[in-house]
Design a protein around this motif. Structure first.
Motif, short mmCIF file in Angstrom:
data_model
loop_
_atom_site.label_atom_id
_atom_site.label_comp_id
_atom_site.label_asym_id
_atom_site.label_seq_id
_atom_site.Cartn_x
_atom_site.Cartn_y
_atom_site.Cartn_z
N ASP A 134 13.38 -11.09 -24.61
CA ASP A 134 13.54 -10.36 -23.35
C ASP A 134 12.46 -9.32 -23.10
OD1 ASP A 134 15.79 -11.80 -22.73
OD2 ASP A 134 17.19 -10.29 -23.50
N ASP A 135 11.59 -9.08 -24.08
CA ASP A 135 10.52 -8.09 -23.87
C ASP A 135 9.15 -8.67 -24.22
OD1 ASP A 135 10.94 -8.23 -26.57
OD2 ASP A 135 11.04 -6.07 -26.91
N ASP A 136 8.98 -9.98 -24.01
CA ASP A 136 7.70 -10.62 -24.30
C ASP A 136 6.57 -10.09 -23.43
OD1 ASP A 136 8.39 -12.25 -26.39
OD2 ASP A 136 8.62 -14.07 -25.20
N VAL A 137 6.89 -9.73 -22.18
CA VAL A 137 5.85 -9.35 -21.21
C VAL A 137 6.01 -7.87 -20.86
CG1 VAL A 137 4.78 -9.88 -19.00
CG2 VAL A 137 5.98 -11.69 -20.26
N GLN A 138 4.91 -7.13 -20.92
CA GLN A 138 4.89 -5.75 -20.44
C GLN A 138 3.89 -5.66 -19.29
OE1 GLN A 138 3.34 -1.53 -22.12
NE2 GLN A 138 5.17 -2.27 -23.17
N ILE A 139 4.37 -5.22 -18.15
CA ILE A 139 3.52 -5.10 -16.96
C ILE A 139 3.56 -3.66 -16.46
CG2 ILE A 139 3.40 -5.68 -14.49
CD1 ILE A 139 3.82 -8.55 -15.23
N ALA A 140 2.38 -3.15 -16.14
CA ALA A 140 2.23 -1.80 -15.59
C ALA A 140 1.71 -1.92 -14.17
CB ALA A 140 1.27 -0.98 -16.45
N HIS A 141 2.39 -1.27 -13.25
CA HIS A 141 1.99 -1.30 -11.84
C HIS A 141 1.49 0.09 -11.46
CE1 HIS A 141 2.83 -3.26 -7.71
NE2 HIS A 141 1.94 -2.30 -7.56
N PHE A 142 0.18 0.19 -11.27
CA PHE A 142 -0.47 1.45 -10.92
C PHE A 142 -0.67 1.53 -9.41
CE2 PHE A 142 -1.90 0.60 -15.22
CZ PHE A 142 -2.02 1.83 -15.83
N ASP A 143 -0.62 2.75 -8.88
CA ASP A 143 -1.16 2.97 -7.54
C ASP A 143 -1.82 4.35 -7.49
OD1 ASP A 143 0.83 4.87 -7.05
OD2 ASP A 143 1.64 3.87 -5.30
N VAL A 144 -2.56 4.57 -6.41
CA VAL A 144 -3.29 5.82 -6.23
C VAL A 144 -2.35 6.85 -5.62
CG1 VAL A 144 -5.24 6.94 -5.09
CG2 VAL A 144 -5.46 4.59 -5.98
N VAL A 145 -2.35 8.04 -6.17
CA VAL A 145 -1.51 9.12 -5.64
C VAL A 145 -2.02 9.52 -4.25
CG1 VAL A 145 -0.70 11.48 -6.00
CG2 VAL A 145 -0.96 9.93 -7.96
N ASP A 146 -1.14 9.42 -3.26
CA ASP A 146 -1.45 9.80 -1.87
C ASP A 146 -2.76 9.17 -1.40
OD1 ASP A 146 -1.08 10.99 0.60
OD2 ASP A 146 -2.05 12.87 0.01
N ALA A 147 -2.87 7.86 -1.57
CA ALA A 147 -4.08 7.16 -1.11
C ALA A 147 -4.27 7.30 0.39
CB ALA A 147 -4.00 5.68 -1.50
N THR A 148 -3.17 7.28 1.14
CA THR A 148 -3.28 7.38 2.60
C THR A 148 -3.83 8.74 3.01
OG1 THR A 148 -1.44 5.84 2.89
CG2 THR A 148 -2.03 7.23 4.78
N GLY A 149 -3.24 9.79 2.47
CA GLY A 149 -3.69 11.13 2.85
C GLY A 149 -5.06 11.49 2.30
N THR A 150 -5.38 10.97 1.12
CA THR A 150 -6.65 11.33 0.48
C THR A 150 -7.81 10.49 1.01
OG1 THR A 150 -5.45 11.93 -1.53
CG2 THR A 150 -7.84 11.59 -1.74
N TYR A 151 -7.57 9.19 1.24
CA TYR A 151 -8.66 8.28 1.59
C TYR A 151 -8.47 7.63 2.97
CZ TYR A 151 -9.42 8.79 -3.43
OH TYR A 151 -9.62 9.31 -4.68
N THR A 152 -7.37 6.90 3.15
CA THR A 152 -7.24 6.05 4.35
C THR A 152 -7.33 6.85 5.64
OG1 THR A 152 -5.81 4.61 3.03
CG2 THR A 152 -5.83 4.28 5.43
N ASP A 153 -6.65 7.99 5.69
CA ASP A 153 -6.62 8.79 6.92
C ASP A 153 -7.73 9.82 7.01
OD1 ASP A 153 -4.41 7.39 7.70
OD2 ASP A 153 -2.95 8.96 7.22
N GLU A 154 -8.58 9.90 5.99
CA GLU A 154 -9.61 10.93 5.95
C GLU A 154 -11.03 10.38 5.97
OE1 GLU A 154 -9.21 14.23 6.13
OE2 GLU A 154 -7.05 13.89 6.39
N LEU A 155 -11.23 9.19 5.38
CA LEU A 155 -12.56 8.62 5.25
C LEU A 155 -12.66 7.34 6.07
CD1 LEU A 155 -12.94 8.92 1.36
CD2 LEU A 155 -13.70 10.57 3.08
N ASP A 156 -13.90 6.89 6.33
CA ASP A 156 -14.03 5.59 6.97
C ASP A 156 -13.57 4.51 6.00
OD1 ASP A 156 -16.54 4.02 5.76
OD2 ASP A 156 -17.03 6.16 5.77
N ALA A 157 -13.26 3.34 6.54
CA ALA A 157 -12.61 2.30 5.76
C ALA A 157 -13.43 1.86 4.56
CB ALA A 157 -12.31 1.09 6.65
N TYR A 158 -14.76 1.83 4.71
CA TYR A 158 -15.58 1.36 3.59
C TYR A 158 -15.66 2.42 2.49
CZ TYR A 158 -18.98 -1.47 1.14
OH TYR A 158 -19.60 -2.24 0.20
N SER A 159 -15.75 3.69 2.88
CA SER A 159 -15.77 4.75 1.88
C SER A 159 -14.46 4.78 1.10
CB SER A 159 -16.03 6.11 2.54
OG SER A 159 -17.31 6.14 3.13
N SER A 160 -13.35 4.56 1.79
CA SER A 160 -12.06 4.48 1.11
C SER A 160 -12.05 3.34 0.10
CB SER A 160 -10.93 4.29 2.12
OG SER A 160 -10.83 5.38 3.00
#
Length: 255
Positions: A134-160
């Motif tokens: 039951d524990d053969d697979v360990q998966i970690a799901h990462f994401d960026v903290v406040d990606a929208t506020g830090t990058y998406t809504d502040e920088l142009d799309a390519y810089s993000s």
């Protein structure tokens, strides 16, 4: 201890095919690659596996629970629907990196990726059903903290995009080199890592490394399971807990 099963998916003789009898339009190649990835993702996913596109002509599946017959059926489906075929090589190990090394070596020994005589190789042996846990697979799901506020809504799309990719690159290399893990960008600001039996401290150290190296702040949810699907869903729920509690690392208890 984890026991990961990895399948290397490699298109047969793909490079020569793209220029025979003359170079094919890039838009046609990109369209075929994306459709092929989607079909493989669905085929493995219907059997509780995960597929990651990497270079598109080479893809990596976490395939715990799939046997040789499952793999052969996937090959048949691709052969019937596409002008190219795929070879599949299965590797297993306590760490995903070791499993992939095993799978890669077996396929390389069978013939070059550009060898016209190598078609639909099916190599390796899946994990025996009776030894799965039951524990053969360990998966970690990462994401960026406040990606929208830090990058998406502040920088142009390519810089993000550049910032997110720099964080991914730093995490991918660190998790591989330090922890024998395989990490994959899966869209937006999300990265999924297939890992051996790591501790919360290992994940905290990885997050600190990415922050120091790339200036990108991450959080992670970690799940375990008998299949990639089970472990991945656990990781998703743990990531939601991390967002709600504003913590860096949340781990679903092992089954």
């Amino acid at each position: 201890m984890t026991n990961t099963q990895v399948t290397l998916v490699q298109l047969d003789n793909y490079g020569p095919w793209t220029v025979t009898p003359s170079p094919r339009r890039e838009v046609d190649l990109q369209t075929m690659q994306s459709r092929l990835y989607a079909d493989l993702s669905q085929a493995f996913g219907m059997r509780d596996g995960y597929v990651f596109f990497t270079r598109f002509d080479n893809m990596i599946a976490v395939s715990n629970g799939l046997d040789l017959e499952d793999h052969a059926r996937i090959q048949e489906s691709i052969r019937n629907r596409y002008p190219v075929t795929v070879s599949l090589s299965i590797g297993t190990g306590a760490s995903p990196a070791d499993a992939l090394v095993e799978a890669t070596a077996a396929l390389q020994a069978q013939g070059s990726a550009q060898d016209a005589d190598r078609r639909e190789a099916l190599l390796g042996q899946p994990i025996d059903e009776e030894t799965r846990t039951d524990d053969d697979v360990q998966i970690a799901h990462f994401d960026v903290v406040d990606a929208t506020g830090t990058y998406t809504d502040e920088l142009d799309a390519y810089s993000s995009f550049i910032h997110i990719e720099q964080g991914y690159a730093a995490l991918m290399q660190h998790m591989h080199d330090a922890h024998d893990s395989l990490s994959f960008f899966v869209g937006g600001d999300n990265i999924i890592a297939v890992c051996p039996d790591l501790t919360p401290a290992d994940y905290e150290e990885a997050i600190e490394h990415v922050s120091d190296t790339a200036g990108v702040d991450l959080r992670v949810g970690v799940g375990h399971g008998v299949s990639p699907h089970d472990a991945g869903m656990g990781a998703k729920h743990a990531l939601e807990d991390a967002r709600e509690h504003e913590t860096e690392v949340e781990v679903v208890p092992e089954p």
